[in-house]
Design a protein around this motif. Structure first.
Motif: not given
Length: 43
Positions: A18-24
């Motif tokens: 979820e964090s990675t999706k947010s960063v992307i």
């Protein structure tokens, strides 16, 4: 006890995803290139 550790690692993995999706998503909003992100951070 082993199952609890497996579930805990799945929960951590879910948070990382979820964090990675947010960063992307944020990266793409800023222009999608490292140069544009750096330029915006300088401002």
């Amino acid at each position: 006890m082993g199952a609890a550790k497996v579930m805990e690692s799945f929960a951590k993995t879910g948070k990382i995803i979820e964090s990675t999706k947010s960063v992307i998503k944020s990266y793409n909003k800023l222009g999608g290139t490292v140069k544009s992100v750096v330029d915006k951070l300088k401002k």
